[in-house]
Design a protein around this motif. Structure first.
Motif, short mmCIF file in Angstrom:
data_model
loop_
_atom_site.label_atom_id
_atom_site.label_comp_id
_atom_site.label_asym_id
_atom_site.label_seq_id
_atom_site.Cartn_x
_atom_site.Cartn_y
_atom_site.Cartn_z
N MET A 1 39.65 146.86 29.70
CA MET A 1 40.07 145.57 30.27
C MET A 1 39.03 145.04 31.25
O MET A 1 38.74 143.83 31.28
CB MET A 1 41.44 145.72 30.94
CG MET A 1 41.95 144.43 31.58
SD MET A 1 42.08 143.06 30.41
CE MET A 1 43.59 143.50 29.53
N ALA A 2 38.45 145.96 32.03
CA ALA A 2 37.44 145.53 33.00
C ALA A 2 36.21 144.94 32.28
O ALA A 2 35.62 143.95 32.74
CB ALA A 2 37.02 146.71 33.88
N LEU B 1 36.25 143.43 29.40
CA LEU B 1 36.65 142.11 28.89
C LEU B 1 36.65 141.06 30.01
O LEU B 1 36.20 139.93 29.83
CB LEU B 1 38.05 142.20 28.27
CG LEU B 1 38.15 142.99 26.95
CD1 LEU B 1 39.60 143.20 26.58
CD2 LEU B 1 37.42 142.25 25.84
N MET B 2 37.13 141.47 31.18
CA MET B 2 37.23 140.52 32.29
C MET B 2 35.85 140.11 32.81
O MET B 2 35.65 139.00 33.29
CB MET B 2 38.06 141.13 33.44
CG MET B 2 39.52 141.40 33.07
SD MET B 2 40.44 139.89 32.68
CE MET B 2 40.47 139.10 34.28
N THR B 3 34.88 141.05 32.72
CA THR B 3 33.54 140.76 33.23
C THR B 3 32.60 140.29 32.12
O THR B 3 31.43 139.97 32.40
CB THR B 3 32.94 142.01 33.89
OG1 THR B 3 32.91 143.09 32.93
CG2 THR B 3 33.74 142.44 35.10
N ASP B 4 33.11 140.27 30.89
CA ASP B 4 32.32 139.85 29.73
C ASP B 4 31.03 140.65 29.63
O ASP B 4 29.95 140.12 29.38
CB ASP B 4 32.00 138.35 29.81
CG ASP B 4 31.49 137.79 28.48
OD1 ASP B 4 31.81 138.42 27.44
OD2 ASP B 4 30.77 136.79 28.49
N PHE C 1 44.62 142.21 23.39
CA PHE C 1 43.46 143.04 23.74
C PHE C 1 43.56 144.36 22.96
O PHE C 1 44.08 145.35 23.46
CB PHE C 1 43.41 143.29 25.24
CG PHE C 1 43.58 142.04 26.06
CD1 PHE C 1 42.56 141.10 26.15
CD2 PHE C 1 44.77 141.79 26.74
CE1 PHE C 1 42.71 139.95 26.89
CE2 PHE C 1 44.93 140.64 27.49
CZ PHE C 1 43.90 139.72 27.56
#
Length: 232
Positions: free
Chosen positions: A215-216, A218-221, A179
């Protein structure tokens, strides 16, 4: 300004030197292992020398401490009596008679000791001198912060402010190349935190939060999400 800045200026004025220290390239770029930058299970020469220099400026070199003007052993005599009795636990009558020889033995102990024993010794000195030298812990904390030690004096006691587990987790995160945007923010946060000359804690925290936000996303796209939206 924080009290450690005042302590740093006062210490520098006593020494007659500037407080400016140019960080190395590795320190500015955060290229050294974090375990070398944040000193929690060891003590490099710069930190040990800095702590000794505080003792020298604040205690050893003060008037009448080692020797009086008349050539007699000074205040180091009662200090060393307590040191030999309570800390070294050696025979008091085996101390050298000369103040400079006493100081030489103290110095040899300081520089031979393991890193944790240096903190033991400093705690003893702080407790012994707290009434006569109330600024001593501020001076010591200035050096501990400048050299990014994982400890500070709080109410006369050396207190851990950074744990080995925290360092290990951050090292693991910085080594993760999956990431890039997250790692970039963490690396910048470390760079701002570890600057010897002018640590920027406020923006280091902002970069850390930005790493969480990246990161958030990326996690939620959702590249446009704010941190609160992404967390929801």
């Amino acid at each position: 300004r924080p009290r450690h800045h005042t302590a740093g200026r006062a210490l520098a004025q006593t020494l007659g030197v500037t407080t400016t220290t140019m960080p190395s390239f590795s320190q500015r770029k955060g290229l050294k292992p974090l375990s070398e930058i944040v000193q929690i299970s060891g003590m490099n020469d710069e930190l040990r020398n800095g702590l000794w220099n505080v003792l020298d400026v604040a205690i050893w070199s003060t008037e009448d401490f080692v020797m009086t003007r008349s050539g007699r052993t000074g205040n180091i005599w009662p200090f060393s009596r307590d040191l030999w009795f309570h800390y070294f636990k050696k025979a008091i009558d085996k101390r050298p008679d000369n103040g400079y020889e006493i100081l030489r033995e103290i110095r040899d102990h300081f520089f031979r000791s393991e890193w944790n024993e240096v903190y033991d010794f400093l705690e003893f000195v702080v407790r012994h001198e707290e009434k006569e030298r109330p600024d001593l812990t501020e001076y010591l904390n200035f050096i501990l912060e400048r050299e990014i030690a994982g400890y500070r004096f709080v109410s006369g006691v050396v207190t851990e402010i950074t744990s080995a587990e925290e360092v290990a987790m951050l090292e693991e995160a910085l080594a993760d190349t999956r990431f890039a945007s997250v790692t970039e923010h963490l690396q910048r946060a470390l760079e701002l935190f570890s600057s010897r000359e002018a640590p920027d804690y406020r923006n280091s925290i902002k970069e850390s939060i930005s790493a969480v936000e990246s990161m958030a996303k990326l996690m939620t796209d959702n590249a446009k999400a704010t941190l609160p939206d992404a967390l929801k």
